[in-house]
Design a protein around this motif. Structure first.
Motif, PDB file in Angstrom:
ATOM      1  N   ASN A  46       0.820  -1.216   0.000  1.00  0.00           N
ATOM      2  CA  ASN A  46       0.000   0.000   0.000  1.00  0.00           C
ATOM      3  C   ASN A  46       0.852   1.264   0.000  1.00  0.00           C
ATOM      4  N   ARG A  47       2.091   1.172   0.465  1.00  0.00           N
ATOM      5  CA  ARG A  47       2.963   2.343   0.443  1.00  0.00           C
ATOM      6  C   ARG A  47       3.489   2.652  -0.956  1.00  0.00           C
ATOM      7  N   GLN A  48       3.370   1.678  -1.872  1.00  0.00           N
ATOM      8  CA  GLN A  48       3.857   1.898  -3.230  1.00  0.00           C
ATOM      9  C   GLN A  48       2.878   2.772  -4.003  1.00  0.00           C
ATOM     10  N   SER A  49       3.422   3.557  -4.908  1.00  0.00           N
ATOM     11  CA  SER A  49       2.566   4.392  -5.752  1.00  0.00           C
ATOM     12  C   SER A  49       1.840   3.525  -6.788  1.00  0.00           C
ATOM     13  N   GLY A  50       0.842   4.109  -7.421  1.00  0.00           N
ATOM     14  CA  GLY A  50       0.092   3.358  -8.423  1.00  0.00           C
ATOM     15  C   GLY A  50       0.966   2.903  -9.574  1.00  0.00           C
ATOM     16  N   SER A  51       1.883   3.754 -10.007  1.00  0.00           N
ATOM     17  CA  SER A  51       2.764   3.357 -11.107  1.00  0.00           C
ATOM     18  C   SER A  51       3.710   2.246 -10.680  1.00  0.00           C
ATOM     19  N   ALA A  52       4.192   2.311  -9.439  1.00  0.00           N
ATOM     20  CA  ALA A  52       5.084   1.259  -8.948  1.00  0.00           C
ATOM     21  C   ALA A  52       4.343  -0.073  -8.866  1.00  0.00           C
ATOM     22  N   GLY A  57       3.341  -5.435 -10.992  1.00  0.00           N
ATOM     23  CA  GLY A  57       2.406  -6.396 -11.567  1.00  0.00           C
ATOM     24  C   GLY A  57       2.840  -6.865 -12.941  1.00  0.00           C
ATOM     25  N   ALA A  58       3.310  -5.905 -13.760  1.00  0.00           N
ATOM     26  CA  ALA A  58       3.801  -6.272 -15.091  1.00  0.00           C
ATOM     27  C   ALA A  58       5.049  -7.147 -14.987  1.00  0.00           C
TER      28      ALA A  58
END
Length: 331
Positions: A46-52, A57-58
């Protein structure tokens, strides 16, 4: 979702390689989670940004695809190793000889046991070559089962299975060919899981030792993966026995269809099948006279010590697990 994926990729690839790769990577992620806790893992995510998160995931998807292609390419090699073909020289050859000698002595004891039940005797016949054929025994039970499957058409009809099988497969009904393919895929799937779990156990144990995991957690991952790998191997063995049975039925029921398609008339004889094998494999004309080599006299059982593969594997696993637990407790 599954239908969409299998529409883009080959269904066999998805089931036998991609799904095991995803499951394996999921277990890899579960190793640190078991050490630090699910709450810590979720907080980190949850601390990771959306892009991270999108990149992670990729990366997981890409890693799964790469691992799946590696597993698909290494499938034949994995099955070769599981059959006990551990090299033509050096320590691998010695271990294979010792293991094959153990299997031969086991078959010999069963053949000489007057109290062996008919059902058990039939099971041994499906699992091992005749005890008199000492040189045909393989280093593993799986290798012996598949060798018996390849041996059957030669002893029954004089057919060289390795040469005739690709041609016989072309005349099989679609339903029967599909059944054979399903059984073969199941065998490959179980062997893939057995290989991955056998690799994951030691790797997880070493990681947990390095990060100071509890001793019981080291044992749980190490022995849990070892037990699961053994169960997967036993499942592969059951699939191999079923595949051997269906292979024998294929030669029994469909070999004459191959003769018909090739336009071969006259009675079926072992000599005719041998001539066809020479023609296909060595381009020797069917009507050529070929001097067959003399039949080798079966040699007696190999002398020296024998090695039971399952016992050696179990002892090694036990000792390595105990050593890892002691090391974890001392840290």
């Amino acid at each position: 979702m599954f239908g969409t994926i299998t529409g883009v990729l080959d269904r066999r690839f998805v089931v036998n390689a991609l799904l095991p790769a995803v499951a394996f990577l999921g277990l890899v992620v579960a190793v640190p989670i078991s050490r630090y806790g699910a709450s810590v893992g979720l907080a980190w995510w949850n601390r990771q940004s959306g892009s991270a998160q999108a990149v992670l995931g990729a990366a997981f998807v890409l890693a799964a695809l790469v691992l799946a292609y590696v597993l698909d390419a290494a499938g034949a090699f994995s099955l070769t190793v599981a059959q006990g073909r551990w090299g033509s020289r050096g320590p691998g050859r010695v271990l294979a000889q010792r293991a094959a000698a153990w299997h031969h002595r086991k078959a010999q004891r069963a053949a000489d046991d007057p109290e062996l039940t008919p059902g058990r005797r039939d099971a041994m016949r499906l699992r091992y070559p005749p005890a008199s054929a000492a040189d045909e025994f393989q280093a593993t039970t799986l290798g012996n089962v598949l060798h018996v499957a390849a041996r059957y058409p030669h002893t029954r009809y004089g057919i060289n299975a390795a040469i005739v099988w690709p041609r016989l497969y072309t005349v099989l009904p679609d339903s029967w060919a599909g059944t054979l393919g399903t059984i073969r895929s199941t065998l490959a799937l179980h062997m893939t899981f057995a290989t991955l779990l056998a690799l994951l156990g030691p790797a997880a144990a070493v990681y947990l030792l390095l990060v100071g995991g509890q001793w019981w957690l080291v044992l749980a991952w190490y022995w849990g993966c070892a037990a699961a790998a053994w169960a997967a191997y036993r499942a592969a063995l059951a699939s191999a026995q079923l595949y051997a049975t269906y292979t024998a039925v294929t030669f029994d029921a469909h070999r004459l269809q191959l003769r018909t398609k090739l336009g071969i008339d006259g009675p079926e004889t072992p000599e005719q099948w041998a001539a066809l094998a020479r023609f296909w494999h060595r381009n020797i004309p069917l009507d050529a006279e070929v001097a067959e080599p003399p039949t080798a006299t079966p040699r007696a059982s190999r002398g020296g010590r024998t090695l039971r593969p399952s016992t050696a594997w179990a002892v090694f696993t036990l000792l390595a697990g105990v050593a890892g637990a002691l090391l974890a407790m001392s840290m």
